[in-house]
Design a protein around this motif. Sequence first.
Motif, PDB file in Angstrom:
ATOM      1  N   VAL A  37       0.679  -1.155  -0.356  1.00  0.00           N
ATOM      2  CA  VAL A  37      -0.350   0.102  -0.009  1.00  0.00           C
ATOM      3  C   VAL A  37       0.670   1.810   0.149  1.00  0.00           C
ATOM      4  CG1 VAL A  37      -1.593   1.259   1.087  1.00  0.00           C
ATOM      5  CG2 VAL A  37      -1.888  -1.535   1.528  1.00  0.00           C
ATOM      6  N   VAL A  38       1.764   1.076   0.473  1.00  0.00           N
ATOM      7  CA  VAL A  38       3.067   2.151   0.393  1.00  0.00           C
ATOM      8  C   VAL A  38       3.555   2.344  -0.568  1.00  0.00           C
ATOM      9  CG1 VAL A  38       4.895   3.119   2.063  1.00  0.00           C
ATOM     10  CG2 VAL A  38       3.285   1.874   3.006  1.00  0.00           C
ATOM     11  N   GLU A  39       3.408   1.117  -1.500  1.00  0.00           N
ATOM     12  CA  GLU A  39       4.581   1.943  -2.738  1.00  0.00           C
ATOM     13  C   GLU A  39       3.822   2.248  -3.285  1.00  0.00           C
ATOM     14  OE1 GLU A  39       7.378   2.270  -5.518  1.00  0.00           O
ATOM     15  OE2 GLU A  39       7.806   2.077  -3.414  1.00  0.00           O
ATOM     16  N   ALA A  40       1.905   2.095  -3.411  1.00  0.00           N
ATOM     17  CA  ALA A  40       1.088   2.087  -3.987  1.00  0.00           C
ATOM     18  C   ALA A  40       1.603   3.782  -3.981  1.00  0.00           C
ATOM     19  CB  ALA A  40      -0.141   1.227  -3.567  1.00  0.00           C
ATOM     20  N   ALA A  41       1.245   4.221  -2.666  1.00  0.00           N
ATOM     21  CA  ALA A  41       1.269   5.752  -2.739  1.00  0.00           C
ATOM     22  C   ALA A  41       1.586   6.293  -3.541  1.00  0.00           C
ATOM     23  CB  ALA A  41       0.679   6.273  -1.444  1.00  0.00           C
ATOM     24  N   ARG A  42       3.170   5.724  -3.204  1.00  0.00           N
ATOM     25  CA  ARG A  42       4.261   6.769  -3.491  1.00  0.00           C
ATOM     26  C   ARG A  42       4.274   6.949  -4.975  1.00  0.00           C
ATOM     27  NH1 ARG A  42       8.365   4.281   0.879  1.00  0.00           N
ATOM     28  NH2 ARG A  42       8.478   5.368   2.927  1.00  0.00           N
ATOM     29  N   GLU A  43       3.822   5.578  -5.685  1.00  0.00           N
ATOM     30  CA  GLU A  43       4.009   5.532  -7.599  1.00  0.00           C
ATOM     31  C   GLU A  43       2.917   6.457  -7.457  1.00  0.00           C
ATOM     32  OE1 GLU A  43       5.201   3.000  -9.341  1.00  0.00           O
ATOM     33  OE2 GLU A  43       7.063   3.713  -7.663  1.00  0.00           O
TER      34      GLU A  43
END
Length: 436
Positions: A37-43
């Motif tokens: 989720v963190v990675e998706a938000a950053r993307e």
Amino acid sequence: MADGDSGGVDCCGGEPAAVVLARWVAGLDFTLLPNTVVEAAREHLIDAVGCAVAGIGRGAAEPALTVARGLGGPPEARLFSGARVGAVAAAFGNAVAVHALDFDDTHAGGLVHASAVTVPVALAVGEQTGARGSEMITALVAGLEVVCRLGASAPHGFHARGLHATSMCGVVGAAVTAGKLIGLDETRLAHAIGIAASGASGLLEFLHSPASTKQLHPGTAAANGILAARLAAAGATGPAGALDGEYGLFRTMTTREPDRDLLLGELGERWETTRIGIKPYPACQLTHASIDAAGEFTGSTPSALIVTLHPDAVPIVGGLEKRRPRSAYQARFSVYWCVAAMVVDGRVDLDTFEDLDRPEILDLAARTTVRAGAADVVAADAPGIVEGDGRTARVERPTGGRARTKAAANLGPGAEAVFAAVDPVSLLDAIEGCLS
């Protein structure tokens, strides 16, 4: 209610949706966010600012940026183009820039542009409050989850009533993002949601004209969301039933009840942030599967084409008047133009919408017929089916794009600095570098 360490919330109680969402947002902490989720938000953060840089570079957001600079205010936050203004003004101008080319991400289930209404708020209020990177990401995820769940819980409900789901739902997501960053407790977050829902707006009449109002909708949603959070902080109150009450957002604006499970089910366990799609084409999401299918005809232009669309998509991108778009934005909402461009050029990119008088595209668009197909899934996830000269090309759903590859192209030489930024200030510095 809290469910162990997962932060999960049960949807089966009878509490108003605003209260349940506010409780979950108030209790959300960065440590509860899965790495995916963190990675998706950053993307999605990177994708959004890349879209904004491209929009600013092509002058597509200039009216909104001019107004934002004129609003001024205390020097709380920056426009992506560099001027320091109030956080409300900054979020307004930057949100329009993100959405100006219709290149920003889309959540298929809700048909909402989730990042356009939340990323500018996270950056503006994050800079204003001196938020750490983890705090900015947590607030962004809260906003993304809320706007996506609102849209998905009444699929095509807002659009069917002539309302733009991105701005109708986005103002609530923006309020949640801002409220989380300014430290509202669950009671005041619920009031912020109620205040924001009462100011929801956005008409789809732009579909029948070359007007630019769609580009403005995320800006007004972002600005009004911050105002709602600030009003709640100052003591203003909103109705608990603003979302699912008798005269709440869903019953008045969609005339239907929201799917309570899609709206509130598995909060903290089912993450809609990971289901938001990156756009490979700067055009309405409802054209994308058809564009993908049309790619199979590139290099051998058929004498005529038949495009099959989801019934909900036909009035938005497939009306007969869309064969001859009168503005670049209308062309982005024309499956005729987009499919013809893919067949003729083998690509649909930002340059596709610069010259609307190209005879080879207009000729093929005029020889293209749209028909309604099945409604087995939501419109943005429907198959793309294009037929011509006895051949049929089909893709099961839009292919989507890669965030960093796309962002690198939009950001230019400054992309690596954007990718490396870890907090609002360093990210805004890097965006300025891309535009200088």
